[in-house]
Design a protein around this motif. Structure first.
Motif, mmCIF file in Angstrom:
data_model
loop_
_atom_site.group_PDB
_atom_site.id
_atom_site.type_symbol
_atom_site.label_atom_id
_atom_site.label_comp_id
_atom_site.label_asym_id
_atom_site.label_seq_id
_atom_site.Cartn_x
_atom_site.Cartn_y
_atom_site.Cartn_z
ATOM 1 N N ARG A 132 10.659 -68.537 -24.319
ATOM 2 C CA ARG A 132 10.733 -69.948 -24.710
ATOM 3 C C ARG A 132 11.336 -70.823 -23.618
ATOM 4 O O ARG A 132 11.123 -72.018 -23.596
ATOM 5 N N HIS A 133 12.121 -70.200 -22.726
ATOM 6 C CA HIS A 133 12.769 -70.968 -21.658
ATOM 7 C C HIS A 133 12.147 -70.714 -20.291
ATOM 8 O O HIS A 133 12.678 -71.181 -19.280
ATOM 9 N N ALA A 134 11.036 -69.995 -20.240
ATOM 10 C CA ALA A 134 10.361 -69.746 -18.970
ATOM 11 C C ALA A 134 9.983 -71.061 -18.314
ATOM 12 O O ALA A 134 9.476 -71.980 -18.972
ATOM 13 N N ASP A 135 10.261 -71.165 -17.015
ATOM 14 C CA ASP A 135 9.929 -72.348 -16.211
ATOM 15 C C ASP A 135 10.656 -73.604 -16.690
ATOM 16 O O ASP A 135 10.238 -74.723 -16.386
ATOM 17 N N GLY A 136 11.753 -73.423 -17.408
ATOM 18 C CA GLY A 136 12.556 -74.559 -17.838
ATOM 19 C C GLY A 136 13.616 -74.907 -16.807
ATOM 20 O O GLY A 136 13.407 -74.758 -15.605
ATOM 21 N N GLN A 137 14.770 -75.349 -17.287
ATOM 22 C CA GLN A 137 15.890 -75.708 -16.417
ATOM 23 C C GLN A 137 17.140 -74.989 -16.919
ATOM 24 O O GLN A 137 17.263 -74.661 -18.106
ATOM 25 N N PHE A 138 18.077 -74.750 -15.995
ATOM 26 C CA PHE A 138 19.344 -74.137 -16.384
ATOM 27 C C PHE A 138 20.491 -74.772 -15.602
ATOM 28 O O PHE A 138 20.297 -75.325 -14.510
ATOM 29 N N VAL A 139 21.673 -74.703 -16.191
ATOM 30 C CA VAL A 139 22.896 -75.161 -15.525
ATOM 31 C C VAL A 139 23.995 -74.151 -15.833
ATOM 32 O O VAL A 139 24.180 -73.751 -16.987
ATOM 33 N N THR A 140 24.706 -73.736 -14.797
ATOM 34 C CA THR A 140 25.860 -72.857 -14.954
ATOM 35 C C THR A 140 27.122 -73.708 -14.923
ATOM 36 O O THR A 140 27.348 -74.446 -13.960
ATOM 37 N N LEU A 141 27.929 -73.631 -15.960
ATOM 38 C CA LEU A 141 29.153 -74.422 -16.075
ATOM 39 C C LEU A 141 30.353 -73.478 -16.096
ATOM 40 O O LEU A 141 30.531 -72.710 -17.040
ATOM 41 N N ARG A 142 31.182 -73.531 -15.054
ATOM 42 C CA ARG A 142 32.339 -72.639 -14.959
ATOM 43 C C ARG A 142 33.618 -73.376 -15.333
ATOM 44 O O ARG A 142 33.952 -74.404 -14.752
ATOM 45 N N LEU A 143 34.314 -72.844 -16.333
ATOM 46 C CA LEU A 143 35.589 -73.394 -16.757
ATOM 47 C C LEU A 143 36.705 -72.630 -16.062
ATOM 48 O O LEU A 143 36.763 -71.400 -16.142
ATOM 49 N N HIS A 187 40.706 -68.836 -22.795
ATOM 50 C CA HIS A 187 41.216 -68.943 -21.417
ATOM 51 C C HIS A 187 40.178 -69.765 -20.667
ATOM 52 O O HIS A 187 39.829 -70.831 -21.125
ATOM 53 N N GLY A 188 39.653 -69.260 -19.555
ATOM 54 C CA GLY A 188 38.584 -69.978 -18.864
ATOM 55 C C GLY A 188 37.390 -69.070 -18.725
ATOM 56 O O GLY A 188 37.524 -67.856 -18.756
ATOM 57 N N SER A 189 36.207 -69.613 -18.592
ATOM 58 C CA SER A 189 35.037 -68.763 -18.440
ATOM 59 C C SER A 189 33.835 -69.596 -18.027
ATOM 60 O O SER A 189 33.967 -70.524 -17.243
ATOM 61 N N THR A 190 32.654 -69.286 -18.611
ATOM 62 C CA THR A 190 31.402 -69.923 -18.193
ATOM 63 C C THR A 190 30.528 -70.197 -19.408
ATOM 64 O O THR A 190 30.500 -69.407 -20.345
ATOM 65 N N ILE A 191 29.813 -71.321 -19.365
ATOM 66 C CA ILE A 191 28.763 -71.587 -20.337
ATOM 67 C C ILE A 191 27.465 -71.808 -19.564
ATOM 68 O O ILE A 191 27.413 -72.632 -18.649
ATOM 69 N N LEU A 192 26.434 -71.051 -19.922
ATOM 70 C CA LEU A 192 25.108 -71.214 -19.333
ATOM 71 C C LEU A 192 24.264 -72.043 -20.297
ATOM 72 O O LEU A 192 24.214 -71.753 -21.491
#
Length: 302
Positions: free
Chosen positions: A134-145, A254-259
Motif C-alpha cells: 500500500r505504501h510502495a512508491d510513496g513517501q517516508f520521513v524518519t523522525l528521531r527524538l 525516553h527518546g527514539s524514532t517515529i517512521l
C-alpha cells in the motif's frame, strides 16, 4: 570558532559512542532503566535531571509542570496548552512529534533507506507484505527524538486508527552512528505498526514508533495496555479510535524514532530535509494536486 569541550569531543567520538550505547547488555539495561525511572522520589529525580542536563540540552521551560516525583514523569511530561499549534491546512500533514529529520523522501518500490548504503524493505519493517504494498512508491520521513525532547506524539491529520501490530525485538541505539553501522536496524528493534486512514479521503497513513536502548516502552491511548519488552498479549490489535489533527496519541518513555509512511500522492513539505529540527504541528508532507486533464483528453459535449 569555539573549540568543542572535552565532553562534546567524548560524545562525538563515534567508536566510543557506539561501544558505550550498543556493546552493552542492551535488554537488561533497558529493563533496569524502566524500573529506575519509576522510583518515586523528589530528591532522586532532581539529582537524575541534573545529571541528564549535564549530557543534553534538556529544556523544561515549556513543561506544564516544573516539579516531578519520578524520572518517568519528566520523560513523559505534557506541555503547556498551546505550546505546539498544528498547521490547520488540510492539504498538509503535520509532524506528529518534536524531532530531528533523518532520511526522508520517495520510497523506491518498497525499499527505504535508514542511512546511505543501508536499505531496508517495508515488508521487513511492517511485518506485512499487504501493508507494504500500500505504501510502495510513496513517501517516508524518519523522525528521531533525542532523550531531551518532548516525548509525546500526536495525530498528524484527522484520522482513524484501525490496527496496531506490536513487534518485539532488540533495543539498538537509533542515533546516526548506529544507523550507519547496523544493517536493517529499524527492522530489528521493538516497534509498533500503527495503521490509520485519513478522515478526508480514506487514504492510508502508517506510523511506526521504534524503541531503542533504555526505551522499550510505548504507550498508545488507543489501547488499554502498555507495549514493552514484557508484553505477552496479542500482537495484532484491532482498533477503532478517531483523532482530530493535533490530538495526543501516546508517548515514548525516553527518546527514539517515529517512521512516517504515506502512499503516492504526497511530497515533502517545503524546507523538510535530513538534519532539520521540527516541532510537533509543523508541516511535514503536502498533498500533491492531481494533474488537470488536458484539453485533448476532455470528453466531448452532448
Amino acid at each position: 570558532m569555539n573549540t568543542p569541550s572535552w565532553r562534546d569531543r567524548l560524545l562525538l567520538q563515534e567508536d566510543l559512542n557506539f561501544l558505550l550505547t550498543n556493546r552493552i547488555p542492551r535488554l537488561a539495561l533497558t529493563r533496569l532503566m524502566g524500573r529506575y525511572s519509576r522510583i518515586r522520589s523528589r530528591w532522586l529525580t532532581r539529582l537524575s535531571i541534573a545529571v541528564w542536563r549535564w549530557f543534553t540540552d534538556l529544556d523544561l521551560s515549556e513543561s506544564a509542570q516544573q516539579e516531578f516525583d519520578s524520572l518517568h514523569a519528566c520523560f513523559t511530561r505534557a506541555l503547556r496548552p498551546g505550546a505546539r499549534p498544528f498547521v490547520p491546512d488540510p492539504t498538509l500533514l503535520a509532524s506528529p512529534c518534536d524531532a530531528i529529520v533523518g532520511e526522508c523522501g520517495p520510497v523506491q518500490g518498497q525499499q527505504v533507506w535508514q542511512a546511505k548504503g543501508f536499505p531496508y524493505t517495508l515488508a521487513d519493517l511492517m511485518g506485512s507484505a499487504e501493508l507494504a504494498a500500500r505504501h510502495a512508491d510513496g513517501q517516508f520521513v524518519t523522525l528521531r527524538l533525542t532523550s531531551s525532547m518532548y516525548h509525546r506524539f500526536h495525530a498528524p491529520h484527522d484520522l482513524a486508527v484501525e490496527r496496531v501490530t506490536y513487534i518485539s525485538g532488540d533495543t539498538w541505539n537509533v542515533n546516526p552512528i548506529a544507523l550507519r553501522r547496523v544493517e536493517r536496524l529499524f527492522c530489528k528493534n521493538e516497534r509498533a505498526v500503527i495503521e490509520t486512514r485519513l478522515a478526508a479521503d480514506g487514504s492510508r497513513l502508517t506510523l511506526v514508533p521504534v524503541a531503542a536502548v533504555l526505551v522499550a516502552s510505548i504507550r498508545l491511548h488507543a489501547l488499554d495496555v502498555r507495549l514493552h519488552l514484557g508484553y505477552r498479549g496479542p500482537h495484532a490489535i484491532p482498533c477503532a479510535a478517531r483523532y482530530a489533527k493535533g490530538d495526543e496519541m501516546g508517548w515514548f518513555e525516553h527518546g527514539s524514532t517515529i517512521l512516517v509512511f504515506v502512499p503516492p500522492g504526497w511530497a515533502l513539505a517545503d524546507g523538510v530535509a535530513a538534519g532539520q529540527r521540527v516541532r510537533a504541528g509543523q508541516a511535514l508532507l503536502r498533498r500533491v494536486p492531481s494533474p488537470a486533464p488536458s484539453a485533448g483528453t476532455a470528453e466531448p459535449g452532448p
